[in-house]
Scaffold this motif. Structure first.
Motif, PDB file in Angstrom:
ATOM      1  N   PHE A  26       0.835  -1.200   0.000  1.00  0.00           N
ATOM      2  CA  PHE A  26       0.000   0.000   0.000  1.00  0.00           C
ATOM      3  C   PHE A  26       0.870   1.250   0.000  1.00  0.00           C
ATOM      4  O   PHE A  26       0.605   2.202  -0.722  1.00  0.00           O
ATOM      5  CB  PHE A  26      -0.931   0.022   1.226  1.00  0.00           C
ATOM      6  N   ASN A  27       1.932   1.239   0.819  1.00  0.00           N
ATOM      7  CA  ASN A  27       2.822   2.405   0.865  1.00  0.00           C
ATOM      8  C   ASN A  27       3.514   2.607  -0.468  1.00  0.00           C
ATOM      9  O   ASN A  27       3.627   3.725  -0.966  1.00  0.00           O
ATOM     10  CB  ASN A  27       3.892   2.214   1.946  1.00  0.00           C
ATOM     11  N   ILE A  28       3.972   1.487  -1.028  1.00  0.00           N
ATOM     12  CA  ILE A  28       4.720   1.582  -2.271  1.00  0.00           C
ATOM     13  C   ILE A  28       3.826   2.051  -3.419  1.00  0.00           C
ATOM     14  O   ILE A  28       4.174   2.960  -4.171  1.00  0.00           O
ATOM     15  CB  ILE A  28       5.391   0.234  -2.591  1.00  0.00           C
ATOM     16  N   SER A  29       2.640   1.440  -3.491  1.00  0.00           N
ATOM     17  CA  SER A  29       1.758   1.831  -4.599  1.00  0.00           C
ATOM     18  C   SER A  29       1.306   3.292  -4.449  1.00  0.00           C
ATOM     19  O   SER A  29       1.090   3.985  -5.435  1.00  0.00           O
ATOM     20  CB  SER A  29       0.560   0.902  -4.699  1.00  0.00           C
ATOM     21  N   LYS A  30       1.216   3.736  -3.210  1.00  0.00           N
ATOM     22  CA  LYS A  30       0.840   5.133  -2.990  1.00  0.00           C
ATOM     23  C   LYS A  30       1.926   6.054  -3.544  1.00  0.00           C
ATOM     24  O   LYS A  30       1.650   7.016  -4.264  1.00  0.00           O
ATOM     25  CB  LYS A  30       0.658   5.367  -1.489  1.00  0.00           C
ATOM     26  N   GLU A  31       3.181   5.698  -3.231  1.00  0.00           N
ATOM     27  CA  GLU A  31       4.303   6.501  -3.725  1.00  0.00           C
ATOM     28  C   GLU A  31       4.327   6.522  -5.247  1.00  0.00           C
ATOM     29  O   GLU A  31       4.615   7.536  -5.868  1.00  0.00           O
ATOM     30  CB  GLU A  31       5.630   5.949  -3.204  1.00  0.00           C
ATOM     31  N   PHE A  32       4.034   5.377  -5.834  1.00  0.00           N
ATOM     32  CA  PHE A  32       4.096   5.272  -7.296  1.00  0.00           C
ATOM     33  C   PHE A  32       2.962   6.010  -7.986  1.00  0.00           C
ATOM     34  O   PHE A  32       3.142   6.573  -9.055  1.00  0.00           O
ATOM     35  CB  PHE A  32       4.052   3.790  -7.720  1.00  0.00           C
ATOM     36  N   SER A  33       1.800   5.988  -7.374  1.00  0.00           N
ATOM     37  CA  SER A  33       0.638   6.485  -8.101  1.00  0.00           C
ATOM     38  C   SER A  33       0.226   7.906  -7.718  1.00  0.00           C
ATOM     39  O   SER A  33      -0.613   8.498  -8.361  1.00  0.00           O
ATOM     40  CB  SER A  33      -0.542   5.540  -7.907  1.00  0.00           C
ATOM     41  N   GLU A  34       0.844   8.470  -6.701  1.00  0.00           N
ATOM     42  CA  GLU A  34       0.465   9.839  -6.320  1.00  0.00           C
ATOM     43  C   GLU A  34       0.938  10.830  -7.363  1.00  0.00           C
ATOM     44  O   GLU A  34       2.061  10.736  -7.856  1.00  0.00           O
ATOM     45  CB  GLU A  34       1.079  10.190  -4.955  1.00  0.00           C
ATOM     46  N   PRO A  35       0.088  11.784  -7.709  1.00  0.00           N
ATOM     47  CA  PRO A  35       0.504  12.767  -8.722  1.00  0.00           C
ATOM     48  C   PRO A  35       1.669  13.638  -8.203  1.00  0.00           C
ATOM     49  O   PRO A  35       1.714  13.981  -7.019  1.00  0.00           O
ATOM     50  CB  PRO A  35      -0.753  13.610  -8.937  1.00  0.00           C
ATOM     51  N   VAL A  36       2.614  13.899  -9.087  1.00  0.00           N
ATOM     52  CA  VAL A  36       3.760  14.725  -8.719  1.00  0.00           C
ATOM     53  C   VAL A  36       3.658  16.030  -9.497  1.00  0.00           C
ATOM     54  O   VAL A  36       3.558  16.024 -10.727  1.00  0.00           O
ATOM     55  CB  VAL A  36       5.089  14.001  -9.052  1.00  0.00           C
ATOM     56  N   SER A  37       3.688  17.119  -8.777  1.00  0.00           N
ATOM     57  CA  SER A  37       3.533  18.411  -9.466  1.00  0.00           C
ATOM     58  C   SER A  37       4.867  18.892 -10.023  1.00  0.00           C
ATOM     59  O   SER A  37       5.926  18.405  -9.621  1.00  0.00           O
ATOM     60  CB  SER A  37       2.961  19.453  -8.499  1.00  0.00           C
ATOM     61  N   GLU A  38       4.782  19.833 -10.924  1.00  0.00           N
ATOM     62  CA  GLU A  38       5.977  20.392 -11.583  1.00  0.00           C
ATOM     63  C   GLU A  38       6.948  20.957 -10.548  1.00  0.00           C
ATOM     64  O   GLU A  38       8.156  20.763 -10.630  1.00  0.00           O
ATOM     65  CB  GLU A  38       5.552  21.483 -12.562  1.00  0.00           C
ATOM     66  N   THR A  39       6.400  21.664  -9.553  1.00  0.00           N
ATOM     67  CA  THR A  39       7.263  22.298  -8.553  1.00  0.00           C
ATOM     68  C   THR A  39       8.000  21.255  -7.720  1.00  0.00           C
ATOM     69  O   THR A  39       9.149  21.442  -7.349  1.00  0.00           O
ATOM     70  CB  THR A  39       6.456  23.220  -7.627  1.00  0.00           C
ATOM     71  N   ASP A  40       7.329  20.137  -7.419  1.00  0.00           N
ATOM     72  CA  ASP A  40       7.981  19.067  -6.660  1.00  0.00           C
ATOM     73  C   ASP A  40       9.238  18.587  -7.388  1.00  0.00           C
ATOM     74  O   ASP A  40      10.280  18.368  -6.778  1.00  0.00           O
ATOM     75  CB  ASP A  40       7.023  17.869  -6.484  1.00  0.00           C
ATOM     76  N   ILE A  41       9.104  18.445  -8.699  1.00  0.00           N
ATOM     77  CA  ILE A  41      10.238  17.969  -9.495  1.00  0.00           C
ATOM     78  C   ILE A  41      11.375  18.985  -9.446  1.00  0.00           C
ATOM     79  O   ILE A  41      12.536  18.623  -9.258  1.00  0.00           O
ATOM     80  CB  ILE A  41       9.798  17.693 -10.954  1.00  0.00           C
ATOM     81  N   GLN A  42      10.996  20.268  -9.590  1.00  0.00           N
ATOM     82  CA  GLN A  42      12.008  21.329  -9.536  1.00  0.00           C
ATOM     83  C   GLN A  42      12.773  21.299  -8.210  1.00  0.00           C
ATOM     84  O   GLN A  42      14.006  21.352  -8.182  1.00  0.00           O
ATOM     85  CB  GLN A  42      11.349  22.710  -9.725  1.00  0.00           C
ATOM     86  N   ILE A  43      12.031  21.158  -7.118  1.00  0.00           N
ATOM     87  CA  ILE A  43      12.658  21.122  -5.790  1.00  0.00           C
ATOM     88  C   ILE A  43      13.624  19.948  -5.685  1.00  0.00           C
ATOM     89  O   ILE A  43      14.756  20.069  -5.214  1.00  0.00           O
ATOM     90  CB  ILE A  43      11.586  21.048  -4.668  1.00  0.00           C
ATOM     91  N   GLU A  44      13.188  18.779  -6.180  1.00  0.00           N
ATOM     92  CA  GLU A  44      14.003  17.568  -6.122  1.00  0.00           C
ATOM     93  C   GLU A  44      15.305  17.760  -6.911  1.00  0.00           C
ATOM     94  O   GLU A  44      16.387  17.421  -6.445  1.00  0.00           O
ATOM     95  CB  GLU A  44      13.191  16.389  -6.686  1.00  0.00           C
ATOM     96  N   ILE A  45      15.187  18.393  -8.097  1.00  0.00           N
ATOM     97  CA  ILE A  45      16.371  18.617  -8.929  1.00  0.00           C
ATOM     98  C   ILE A  45      17.344  19.543  -8.215  1.00  0.00           C
ATOM     99  O   ILE A  45      18.553  19.303  -8.182  1.00  0.00           O
ATOM    100  CB  ILE A  45      15.965  19.198 -10.319  1.00  0.00           C
ATOM    101  N   GLU A  46      16.783  20.598  -7.616  1.00  0.00           N
ATOM    102  CA  GLU A  46      17.622  21.544  -6.864  1.00  0.00           C
ATOM    103  C   GLU A  46      18.397  20.828  -5.757  1.00  0.00           C
ATOM    104  O   GLU A  46      19.590  21.037  -5.592  1.00  0.00           O
ATOM    105  CB  GLU A  46      16.754  22.655  -6.250  1.00  0.00           C
ATOM    106  N   ASN A  47      17.676  19.982  -5.035  1.00  0.00           N
ATOM    107  CA  ASN A  47      18.302  19.244  -3.929  1.00  0.00           C
ATOM    108  C   ASN A  47      19.457  18.380  -4.417  1.00  0.00           C
ATOM    109  O   ASN A  47      20.497  18.282  -3.788  1.00  0.00           O
ATOM    110  CB  ASN A  47      17.278  18.362  -3.217  1.00  0.00           C
ATOM    111  N   ARG A  48      19.241  17.718  -5.536  1.00  0.00           N
ATOM    112  CA  ARG A  48      20.270  16.835  -6.089  1.00  0.00           C
ATOM    113  C   ARG A  48      21.533  17.631  -6.453  1.00  0.00           C
ATOM    114  O   ARG A  48      22.643  17.173  -6.265  1.00  0.00           O
ATOM    115  CB  ARG A  48      19.760  16.105  -7.331  1.00  0.00           C
ATOM    116  N   ARG A  49      21.337  18.823  -7.024  1.00  0.00           N
ATOM    117  CA  ARG A  49      22.459  19.642  -7.455  1.00  0.00           C
ATOM    118  C   ARG A  49      23.369  19.958  -6.275  1.00  0.00           C
ATOM    119  O   ARG A  49      24.578  19.979  -6.405  1.00  0.00           O
ATOM    120  CB  ARG A  49      21.949  20.930  -8.093  1.00  0.00           C
ATOM    121  N   LYS A  50      22.741  20.251  -5.172  1.00  0.00           N
ATOM    122  CA  LYS A  50      23.514  20.631  -3.990  1.00  0.00           C
ATOM    123  C   LYS A  50      24.493  19.536  -3.577  1.00  0.00           C
ATOM    124  O   LYS A  50      25.582  19.807  -3.103  1.00  0.00           O
ATOM    125  CB  LYS A  50      22.582  20.957  -2.815  1.00  0.00           C
ATOM    126  N   ILE A  51      24.057  18.284  -3.754  1.00  0.00           N
ATOM    127  CA  ILE A  51      24.927  17.158  -3.393  1.00  0.00           C
ATOM    128  C   ILE A  51      26.014  17.035  -4.443  1.00  0.00           C
ATOM    129  O   ILE A  51      27.177  17.146  -4.226  1.00  0.00           O
ATOM    130  CB  ILE A  51      24.141  15.820  -3.333  1.00  0.00           C
TER     131      ILE A  51
END
Lengths: 144, 378
Positions: A119-144
């Motif tokens: 249930f947890n996994i399918s929730k993670e997979f199927s929840e809609p991801v917004s454009e801003t979420d992706i931007q934030i994630e990319i920013e975070n990765r850059r920092k590393i």
């Protein structure tokens, strides 16, 4: 093929006592569960339950159905012409059930409990991801 | 399943070589009993009434009886207890048993039958009071009639002489417990169940303060092994384990009588949580060969649950009576066969990297371990 799900009356009022057994019963039919089985349920330490079926010792506990889900008991009448359509009736619901293991104390290692992780996994997979979420994630990765 | 366990004990007696010896002894004891009977006739009649009352009123009694002071209270005591669990009863011990060195006898009743509890009994009295047991009529309990056993049991609990020096205790091992012990993942044989019960009863006697000097145990299996085990646990006592100790040592006979009367009574007052209304006359002796028992087994079937829990499911007789009659039931791990290691060999992990990685994709481990699968048709 079409399946029609039929609800008769108020299912919420038909709260059923359900037992999850560690055995496969090769047959269908009604039986006197309360006298032959439930009357022998004994509570031990830490809400652990004991009982037996056909002499096999059982250890169990009451398990709540995840709040994200609803549980119903469905029943199909035999005489439907399986080729074209099937009628399945909702006979009742339950919000918790007795989970029984064969001579093993219920734990998070049991297949049923493990399966719930899906249930947890399918929730993670199927929840809609917004454009801003992706931007934030990319920013975070850059920092590393 | 141990087939010896299900052999009716009568057969065993018949093959016993020293049968004549036993008989002549019993004969003597019986003669003595006959003589005693005349003296105590007046005392017997109340017990007869007691018995009738005990049988009839047992299901109606809601009062919890905590003490067994006669045959009359034995039934209500048992009826008030949970018959799916073991029950231990320890009779108030006479003070003399705390000071005087005592002998203690151990015996069982109802090992073979496919129905009802197995009862373990102990009895003890000071070494120098053996005569009291003989006067009571304690002899081979299987040679005594049911009425005679009940009479002796009642005497043991009511007459002053025996209350002053004879103590006893029983454990009722529920058929439900017998089944679940024998059908555990790591099987616990009936011999183990009974040895544990005997040992616990002796330990309880020590706790209660009985000054034990000698222990006599009746056994079905080979006595040597059993004797050694008991000696290991109780090195301070003189321990004698023997076949048919029941007929040789009066203290074992006393234990045997307590056990047998308790078992018979337990069956008489058996209340079915399943809601079946049947008197014990409908069960028969419980021995697999008894036609009444056979009929009981064939007429009281439930398609899912099999039998009411008066029945010992672990007996092959019970198992056979279920095959092809009720729904088949498959357990997740029913057999105690040694599991074959079916997983990948450890060396495989070292090989994989070197060769051209021609790996076959299996379903993700997450799904396999959880028995998850996609279903399109149901």
């Amino acid at each position: 093929m079409s399946i029609s799900l039929k609800v008769r009356g108020d299912t919420e009022s038909r709260n059923l006592e359900v037992h999850y057994l560690p055995a496969k019963i090769n047959g269908n039919g009604s039986t006197d569960v309360s006298n032959y089985f439930s009357s022998y349920t004994r509570e031990g330490q830490g809400n652990l339950l004991t009982n037996a079926i056909r002499g096999f010792p059982l250890n169990g506990e009451i398990v709540e159905v995840p709040t994200t889900h609803s549980s119903y008991v469905l029943q199909e009448t035999e005489f439907s012409n399986t080729e074209k359509s099937r009628n399945i009736y909702v006979t009742g619901n339950f919000s918790n059930f007795y989970y029984w293991n064969y001579d093993k104390i219920p734990s998070n290692g049991d297949a049923y409990k493990q399966a719930l992780y899906l249930f947890n996994i399918s929730k993670e997979f199927s929840e809609p991801v917004s454009e801003t979420d992706i931007q934030i994630e990319i920013e975070n990765r850059r920092k590393i | 399943m141990d087939s010896v366990q299900e052999e009716p004990p009568k057969k065993i007696i018949k093959t016993e070589p020293n049968e004549d010896e036993i008989k002549s002894k019993n004969g003597k004891i019986k003669e003595e009993n006959e003589m005693k009977k005349v003296d105590v006739k007046e005392e017997i009649s109340p017990t007869k009434d007691v018995k009738a009352e005990c049988d009839g009123s047992a299901p109606a009694s809601d009062v919890v009886v905590d003490k067994i002071d006669s045959l009359k209270t034995l039934g209500p005591f048992i009826a008030a207890r949970d018959n799916s669990q073991n029950v231990v009863y320890f009779q108030d011990l006479p003070d003399i048993c705390k000071t005087e060195p005592c002998m203690l006898g151990v015996d069982e009743a109802g090992r073979g039958p496919v129905l009802g509890p197995m009862v373990y009994g102990i009895a003890f009295c000071p070494l120098n009071r053996k005569q009291v047991l003989i006067d009571l009529g304690c002899a081979d309990s299987k040679q005594l009639t049911e009425e005679k056993r009940e009479f002796i049991f009642n005497e043991m609990n009511t007459s002053k002489t025996s209350r002053n020096c004879v103590g006893w205790s029983v454990e009722l091992i529920s058929p439900n417990v017998i089944s679940t012990s024998m059908l555990r993942r790591s099987k616990c044989s009936l011999n183990e169940v009974s040895m544990t019960s005997a040992i616990e009863l002796i330990k309880r006697a020590i706790e209660e303060g009985v000054n034990i000097a000698e222990v006599y145990v009746d056994t079905v299996g080979p006595p040597e092994k059993y004797q050694e085990k008991l000696k290991g646990i109780f090195p301070q006592f003189k321990i004698t384990v023997a076949k048919k100790a029941d007929s040789t040592y009066p203290i074992v006979s006393a234990a045997s009588i307590c056990a047998k009367v308790t078992r018979d009574t337990a069956l008489k007052v058996w209340k079915f949580p399943e809601g079946i209304k049947l008197s014990s006359a409908k069960f028969g002796s419980g021995y697999p060969g008894d036609p009444v028992t056979k009929r009981f087994l064939s007429e009281n079937l439930d398609m899912v649950f099999g039998f009411p829990r008066l029945v010992r499911f672990s007996w092959s007789t019970a198992e056979n009576a279920l095959t092809n009659k009720v729904f088949e039931m498959e357990f997740d791990e029913p057999d105690d066969q040694k599991p074959k290691y079916a997983g990948p060999k450890l060396t495989q992990f070292f090989k994989g990297a070197a060769k051209n990685g021609d790996v076959q994709r299996k379903t993700c481990r997450f799904f396999r371990e959880r028995f998850l699968d996609s279903v399109t048709d149901f």
